[in-house]
Design a protein around this motif. Structure first.
Motif, PDB file in Angstrom:
ATOM      1  N   GLU A  83       0.089   0.575   3.913  1.00 11.11           N
ATOM      2  CA  GLU A  83       0.700   1.830   4.350  1.00 11.11           C
ATOM      3  C   GLU A  83       1.673   1.585   5.507  1.00 11.11           C
ATOM      4  N   ILE A  84       1.298   0.724   6.436  1.00 11.98           N
ATOM      5  CA  ILE A  84       2.172   0.418   7.572  1.00 11.98           C
ATOM      6  C   ILE A  84       3.451  -0.264   7.097  1.00 11.98           C
ATOM      7  N   VAL A  85       3.317  -1.201   6.174  1.00 10.90           N
ATOM      8  CA  VAL A  85       4.487  -1.912   5.643  1.00 10.90           C
ATOM      9  C   VAL A  85       5.436  -0.940   4.953  1.00 10.90           C
ATOM     10  N   VAL A  86       4.888  -0.023   4.145  1.00 11.74           N
ATOM     11  CA  VAL A  86       5.720   0.967   3.462  1.00 11.74           C
ATOM     12  C   VAL A  86       6.403   1.881   4.479  1.00 11.74           C
ATOM     13  N   ALA A  87       5.668   2.301   5.501  1.00  7.53           N
ATOM     14  CA  ALA A  87       6.233   3.195   6.515  1.00  7.53           C
ATOM     15  C   ALA A  87       7.357   2.527   7.303  1.00  7.53           C
ATOM     16  N   LEU A  88       7.220   1.227   7.579  1.00 12.35           N
ATOM     17  CA  LEU A  88       8.231   0.510   8.354  1.00 12.35           C
ATOM     18  C   LEU A  88       9.463   0.157   7.530  1.00 12.35           C
ATOM     19  N   ALA A  89       9.348   0.230   6.201  1.00  8.10           N
ATOM     20  CA  ALA A  89      10.469  -0.144   5.342  1.00  8.10           C
ATOM     21  C   ALA A  89      11.678   0.757   5.561  1.00  8.10           C
ATOM     22  N   GLY A  90      11.437   2.042   5.833  1.00  8.36           N
ATOM     23  CA  GLY A  90      12.544   2.969   6.073  1.00  8.36           C
ATOM     24  C   GLY A  90      13.321   2.629   7.329  1.00  8.36           C
ATOM     25  N   PRO A  91      12.666   2.560   8.502  1.00 11.30           N
ATOM     26  CA  PRO A  91      13.371   2.153   9.721  1.00 11.30           C
ATOM     27  C   PRO A  91      14.011   0.770   9.607  1.00 11.30           C
ATOM     28  N   PHE A  92      13.389  -0.127   8.847  1.00 12.97           N
ATOM     29  CA  PHE A  92      13.994  -1.452   8.650  1.00 12.97           C
ATOM     30  C   PHE A  92      15.358  -1.327   7.975  1.00 12.97           C
ATOM     31  N   MET A  93      15.467  -0.417   6.988  1.00 16.13           N
ATOM     32  CA  MET A  93      16.757  -0.207   6.335  1.00 16.13           C
ATOM     33  C   MET A  93      17.789   0.328   7.323  1.00 16.13           C
TER      34      MET A  93
END
Length: 280
Positions: A83-93
């Motif tokens: 869940e954390i990895v998925v959530a951070l994927a947006g800000p990473f973009m």
């Protein structure tokens, strides 16, 4: 809302979105507003790409007047780290797009003014989404971290309570300082959290259902020791996200998680002492 599909994912566009587009035309800011929504779409596609890589089902992406939300089916019972990895994927973009704007400016493709607008827009969108308010990325991360230490039910209720208070505080501060655009966003987040709190019993059932359909070997095993007088529903409140449980009933024996879930979901034995399941 208007509906469409992209890569098999339902795209829902809020009616107020078109109002924002119309207002931007009147104010001569159409290009800037469209750019912001493109940034939001790329942000959401980051979530979608990582969720799909993890094997999760993404049902839709909603475009709201001030952002977007990706709806993912398997988020309730999944491993908190996923869940954390998925959530951070947006800000990473957003970070990737910030680097892209700097590269375009350095290469002379963009003016300094436009590159700065693009960079600041990504910074604001990433920062806003990392606020610790559910369902923003930051709120999802906080809930996932709580799930490492607490049963899912307690972690989710605690995070929703904190999110409701933070959204109310944000609304109050924005209203007093006359930042009406921030106040509108805060009011929306407050309403969403109140609604989520009221609907949490149904969300908890979804969590239990997802645990029931998952294969036991997909997750780590955790022991759970309970009193023989504890009811089936009380024991279900102690289940954690990302684990398969072996329930040790003091003085009575061991109960597999799937039998507990069968009793609470399908056999209407919520108020039955858990020790009785070992004797049936």
């Amino acid at each position: 809302m208007n509906d469409g599909r992209l890569f098999g994912i339902r795209i829902r566009i809020h009616l107020l979105f078109w109002g924002v587009i119309g207002l931007s035309l009147l104010m001569g800011m159409f290009t800037e507003v469209i750019t912001l929504f493109i940034i939001v779409c790329i942000h959401e596609m980051g979530h979608v790409a990582v969720a799909r890589e993890l094997g999760w089902t993404v049902t839709e992406v909603q475009l709201l007047p001030f952002g977007g939300v990706a709806t993912i089916e398997e988020a309730y019972a999944a491993d908190p780290m996923d869940e954390i990895v998925v959530a951070l994927a947006g800000p990473f973009m957003n970070i990737v797009m910030m680097a892209f704007s700097w590269a375009c400016w350095s290469a002379g493709f963009w003016t300094e003014e436009w590159a700065l607008f693009f960079l600041k827009s990504n910074l604001i969108i990433a920062g806003f989404n990392l606020l610790p308010i559910w369902p923003l990325d930051g709120g999802r991360i906080i809930q996932a971290i709580l799930c490492w230490y607490l049963p899912y039910r307690k972690a989710a209720i605690s995070s929703l309570a904190a999110s409701t208070m933070l959204a109310a505080l944000m609304f109050g501060i924005a209203g007093l300082s006359l930042h009406m655009n921030v106040a509108v966003v805060a009011a929306y987040l407050l309403a969403i959290n109140i609604q989520a709190t009221l609907r949490f019993p149904y969300q908890f059932i979804r969590f239990l259902m997802e645990k029931y359909v998952r294969m036991a070997d997909e997750q780590a095993v955790r022991a759970l020791t309970v009193s023989p007088t504890a009811t089936v529903i009380e024991v279900s409140h102690l289940l954690c996200r990302g684990y398969t449980h072996l329930v040790y009933v003091r003085g009575a024996g061991m109960l597999p998680e799937d039998e507990l879930l069968q009793a609470v979901l399908f056999e209407q034995k919520q108020d039955t002492p858990v020790s009785k399941l070992l004797k049936l």
